[in-house]
Design a protein around this motif. Sequence first.
Motif, mmCIF file in Angstrom:
data_model
loop_
_atom_site.group_PDB
_atom_site.id
_atom_site.type_symbol
_atom_site.label_atom_id
_atom_site.label_comp_id
_atom_site.label_asym_id
_atom_site.label_seq_id
_atom_site.Cartn_x
_atom_site.Cartn_y
_atom_site.Cartn_z
ATOM 1 N N TYR A 8 -1.966 23.284 -7.278
ATOM 2 C CA TYR A 8 -0.609 22.831 -6.994
ATOM 3 C C TYR A 8 -0.578 21.506 -6.251
ATOM 4 C CZ TYR A 8 0.155 27.699 -8.160
ATOM 5 O OH TYR A 8 0.155 28.907 -8.804
ATOM 6 N N VAL A 9 -1.734 21.017 -5.865
ATOM 7 C CA VAL A 9 -1.799 19.749 -5.129
ATOM 8 C C VAL A 9 -2.546 18.731 -5.978
ATOM 9 C CG1 VAL A 9 -2.588 18.595 -3.051
ATOM 10 C CG2 VAL A 9 -1.785 20.944 -2.923
ATOM 11 N N LEU A 10 -1.905 17.628 -6.251
ATOM 12 C CA LEU A 10 -2.555 16.603 -7.066
ATOM 13 C C LEU A 10 -3.723 15.996 -6.300
ATOM 14 C CD1 LEU A 10 0.530 14.777 -8.611
ATOM 15 C CD2 LEU A 10 -1.007 16.373 -9.734
ATOM 16 N N PRO A 11 -4.868 15.812 -6.963
ATOM 17 C CA PRO A 11 -6.034 15.270 -6.268
ATOM 18 C C PRO A 11 -6.041 13.749 -6.192
ATOM 19 C CG PRO A 11 -6.608 15.739 -8.537
ATOM 20 C CD PRO A 11 -5.158 16.142 -8.373
ATOM 21 N N LYS A 12 -4.997 13.086 -6.705
ATOM 22 C CA LYS A 12 -5.019 11.627 -6.749
ATOM 23 C C LYS A 12 -4.912 10.981 -5.372
ATOM 24 C CE LYS A 12 -2.786 9.462 -9.951
ATOM 25 N NZ LYS A 12 -1.629 9.058 -10.770
ATOM 26 N N ILE A 13 -4.706 11.787 -4.334
ATOM 27 C CA ILE A 13 -4.792 11.247 -2.980
ATOM 28 C C ILE A 13 -6.151 10.607 -2.767
ATOM 29 C CG2 ILE A 13 -5.599 13.474 -2.079
ATOM 30 C CD1 ILE A 13 -3.470 10.870 -0.192
ATOM 31 N N MET A 14 -7.157 11.076 -3.490
ATOM 32 C CA MET A 14 -8.499 10.496 -3.379
ATOM 33 C C MET A 14 -8.501 9.044 -3.834
ATOM 34 S SD MET A 14 -10.427 12.593 -1.963
ATOM 35 C CE MET A 14 -10.669 14.310 -1.572
ATOM 36 N N VAL A 15 -7.737 8.725 -4.875
ATOM 37 C CA VAL A 15 -7.670 7.344 -5.357
ATOM 38 C C VAL A 15 -7.067 6.450 -4.280
ATOM 39 C CG1 VAL A 15 -6.750 5.812 -7.139
ATOM 40 C CG2 VAL A 15 -7.484 8.127 -7.748
ATOM 41 N N THR A 16 -6.031 6.949 -3.607
ATOM 42 C CA THR A 16 -5.424 6.192 -2.498
ATOM 43 C C THR A 16 -6.443 5.933 -1.392
ATOM 44 O OG1 THR A 16 -3.177 6.982 -2.896
ATOM 45 C CG2 THR A 16 -3.703 6.314 -0.658
ATOM 46 N N LEU A 17 -7.252 6.942 -1.076
ATOM 47 C CA LEU A 17 -8.251 6.781 -0.016
ATOM 48 C C LEU A 17 -9.365 5.820 -0.445
ATOM 49 C CD1 LEU A 17 -8.456 10.472 1.256
ATOM 50 C CD2 LEU A 17 -7.199 8.550 2.260
ATOM 51 N N PHE B 295 -5.577 -9.679 1.067
ATOM 52 C CA PHE B 295 -4.286 -9.623 0.375
ATOM 53 C C PHE B 295 -4.437 -10.096 -1.073
ATOM 54 C CE2 PHE B 295 -0.016 -11.343 -0.629
ATOM 55 C CZ PHE B 295 0.710 -10.163 -0.484
ATOM 56 N N ILE B 296 -5.209 -11.163 -1.288
ATOM 57 C CA ILE B 296 -5.455 -11.645 -2.651
ATOM 58 C C ILE B 296 -6.176 -10.576 -3.466
ATOM 59 C CG2 ILE B 296 -6.729 -13.347 -4.029
ATOM 60 C CD1 ILE B 296 -6.233 -15.368 -1.781
ATOM 61 N N LEU B 297 -7.168 -9.934 -2.858
ATOM 62 C CA LEU B 297 -7.868 -8.838 -3.528
ATOM 63 C C LEU B 297 -6.886 -7.739 -3.908
ATOM 64 C CD1 LEU B 297 -10.494 -7.184 -4.229
ATOM 65 C CD2 LEU B 297 -10.442 -6.395 -1.863
ATOM 66 N N MET B 298 -6.035 -7.377 -2.974
ATOM 67 C CA MET B 298 -5.102 -6.271 -3.180
ATOM 68 C C MET B 298 -4.137 -6.536 -4.329
ATOM 69 S SD MET B 298 -2.414 -4.712 -0.438
ATOM 70 C CE MET B 298 -1.782 -3.049 -0.602
ATOM 71 N N ILE B 299 -3.601 -7.758 -4.430
ATOM 72 C CA ILE B 299 -2.554 -8.040 -5.411
ATOM 73 C C ILE B 299 -3.099 -8.516 -6.751
ATOM 74 C CG2 ILE B 299 -0.852 -8.550 -3.621
ATOM 75 C CD1 ILE B 299 -1.263 -11.541 -4.238
ATOM 76 N N THR B 300 -4.408 -8.479 -6.936
ATOM 77 C CA THR B 300 -4.950 -8.752 -8.273
ATOM 78 C C THR B 300 -4.290 -7.762 -9.232
ATOM 79 O OG1 THR B 300 -7.066 -9.470 -7.338
ATOM 80 C CG2 THR B 300 -7.022 -8.897 -9.679
ATOM 81 N N PRO B 301 -3.516 -8.231 -10.200
ATOM 82 C CA PRO B 301 -2.595 -7.353 -10.949
ATOM 83 C C PRO B 301 -3.226 -6.082 -11.518
ATOM 84 C CG PRO B 301 -2.151 -9.635 -11.482
ATOM 85 C CD PRO B 301 -3.384 -9.633 -10.627
ATOM 86 N N GLU B 302 -4.261 -6.220 -12.307
ATOM 87 C CA GLU B 302 -4.837 -5.044 -12.962
ATOM 88 C C GLU B 302 -5.476 -4.094 -11.957
ATOM 89 O OE1 GLU B 302 -5.795 -2.886 -16.595
ATOM 90 O OE2 GLU B 302 -4.289 -4.327 -15.937
ATOM 91 N N LEU B 303 -6.105 -4.641 -10.927
ATOM 92 C CA LEU B 303 -6.711 -3.803 -9.893
ATOM 93 C C LEU B 303 -5.635 -3.024 -9.137
ATOM 94 C CD1 LEU B 303 -9.249 -2.984 -8.253
ATOM 95 C CD2 LEU B 303 -8.772 -4.931 -6.759
ATOM 96 N N PHE B 304 -4.553 -3.687 -8.784
ATOM 97 C CA PHE B 304 -3.478 -3.028 -8.045
ATOM 98 C C PHE B 304 -2.878 -1.885 -8.860
ATOM 99 C CE2 PHE B 304 0.965 -2.837 -6.430
ATOM 100 C CZ PHE B 304 0.676 -2.505 -5.119
ATOM 101 N N SER B 305 -2.724 -2.097 -10.153
ATOM 102 C CA SER B 305 -2.146 -1.046 -10.993
ATOM 103 C C SER B 305 -3.030 0.189 -11.032
ATOM 104 C CB SER B 305 -1.918 -1.562 -12.419
ATOM 105 O OG SER B 305 -3.151 -1.727 -13.112
ATOM 106 N N HIS B 306 -4.337 0.016 -10.944
ATOM 107 C CA HIS B 306 -5.261 1.143 -11.005
ATOM 108 C C HIS B 306 -5.262 1.963 -9.722
ATOM 109 C CE1 HIS B 306 -7.835 1.041 -14.724
ATOM 110 N NE2 HIS B 306 -7.000 0.042 -14.918
ATOM 111 N N PHE C 176 0.840 -1.201 0.000
ATOM 112 C CA PHE C 176 0.000 0.000 0.000
ATOM 113 C C PHE C 176 0.876 1.252 0.000
ATOM 114 C CE2 PHE C 176 -2.455 3.358 2.078
ATOM 115 C CZ PHE C 176 -3.626 3.333 1.321
ATOM 116 N N TYR C 177 1.933 1.228 0.773
ATOM 117 C CA TYR C 177 2.867 2.363 0.806
ATOM 118 C C TYR C 177 3.498 2.578 -0.567
ATOM 119 C CZ TYR C 177 7.376 4.662 1.404
ATOM 120 O OH TYR C 177 8.468 5.478 1.251
ATOM 121 N N VAL C 178 3.951 1.491 -1.196
ATOM 122 C CA VAL C 178 4.624 1.584 -2.502
ATOM 123 C C VAL C 178 3.682 2.176 -3.548
ATOM 124 C CG1 VAL C 178 5.588 0.233 -4.406
ATOM 125 C CG2 VAL C 178 6.250 -0.282 -2.053
ATOM 126 N N ILE C 179 2.450 1.658 -3.632
ATOM 127 C CA ILE C 179 1.528 2.132 -4.665
ATOM 128 C C ILE C 179 1.055 3.549 -4.357
ATOM 129 C CG2 ILE C 179 -0.697 1.370 -3.711
ATOM 130 C CD1 ILE C 179 0.481 0.826 -7.323
#
Length: 470
Positions: A179-188, A215-226, A111-114
């Motif tokens: 000046y602040v990217l709104p993509k923090i919302m995607v992380t949340l 963990f399985i949900l999280m590492i689903t490749p295409e979902l994790f990339s999004h 989660f930290y890395v992504i």
Amino acid sequence: MLALGIILCYLLGLSVMLLINRKYLLAELIGYSFLIGIGLETVFLFLLDIVGVQYSVGALVGLNAISILAINGANYKGLLQLKDEFKMPSFDIKHINFVAVFLFCLAAYLFYVITVKNLFWPATEHDSIGSFDKLARIMAIEGKLKISLFQYGLEGAGGVYPPLFHGSLAYAYIFGGIYVLPKIMVTLYFLSLLTVFYSVVNKYVGSTAAALFTFILMITPELFSHAALGLGNLPTTAYVCAGGLATILWLDKNDTKYFWLGAICMAFVIWIRSDTVVFTAASLLLAAVYFIRTKDIKRTLAYGAIVVAPFVVWTLYVKMKLAVPSQGARFDLGLGYNAERMDQVGGYAKAYLFAGHKGGVDGAQLYGLTFVLFFLTLIANVLGAYFIKDRKQLLNGAYALLFFFASFALYFAVFYFINVKVQNAPMWSLMESSFKRGMFFFIPAALLYVAISPLSTIAFAKLEKFRTGQ
């Protein structure tokens, strides 16, 4: 300033949750508070547009303050009881679930890395630049929902989408500026997806299984990339997960607090994308089953009214204020059975579900074994039904199965009947882009079934006994 906006969002969602019920787990409070809070923030943006008030930090802070105070004022007695009910968590190393802790640590690192990637990688996706992020920026600048781009047909494909996703990005822009990217919302949204899913699975089979399948949900490749992309598919998955699984939990446990969570989040499912009406229909089917079982017409109608209302409201807004042509022309309902279309749509669907190949798609690389695991579990439960002594266990996961197959059948039909000429895109392109990303929405229900199905329940119960030495 952006931190203030996020805090207000969480406080608003938390206030609604505590009004419904005081007895939610921490993971539920983390996940559902944001989803409900940011959903309501976009409702505020919609209402401000309707009454002609320009967006500003002051207007949103004022609306949040009034709403939070009003909700908590109505729940004053309930909040006073929290002090007496609150207990400090006890700590005993003997009772620590080290398997779950290990999986949690792995998930926390990923989660930290992504998140780092998400926050330092600006929106580069076509749909984000051409629609969602563009809409959000102009909404924040012009201070309204019906922005000037609509006059020139430059709103992009997302312009006719309900405003939850690009509205949440606009909310971040309003509080953080350009000046602040709104993509923090995607992380949340990603955090909410994981915590909500964990909390629901934990209700059925305990922390070990909940941590594993999260963990399985999280590492689903295409979902994790999004989780590092500025697109609306992952946020939509979070709402489908929250609404669908809470509804399933309500039906299984007959717990009113999940009735309200399910209804509210399913309402937001249709407030984020129009094609998610298939999940609205699936949830209404679950409500119909509830009515057949209980004859509770009031609660059934209340659920139906809540989940359908946003669809009606947005349809009227698009027709009366945006004046955008009807989306019905995008579908050719007179197509009937077409062998070529069925082979094409069905071929891609099978590639995604069974880790196969079709065109430029490799289902295994996109979704790993997530859906394969779902079907293997289903087959194993059917074949092993004879050996299950407690016949009630055969119904474990039945609502998850119904929700999965009903929504998928309708989703398949949506793409089968698409008019490719009006859509101005070949079918293979739609299947390798829109349909592919839409497969995210089915992962939570599929993995929930794997976790709580009859044989899985028995297996994890034995695993817990072994782990605890009982």
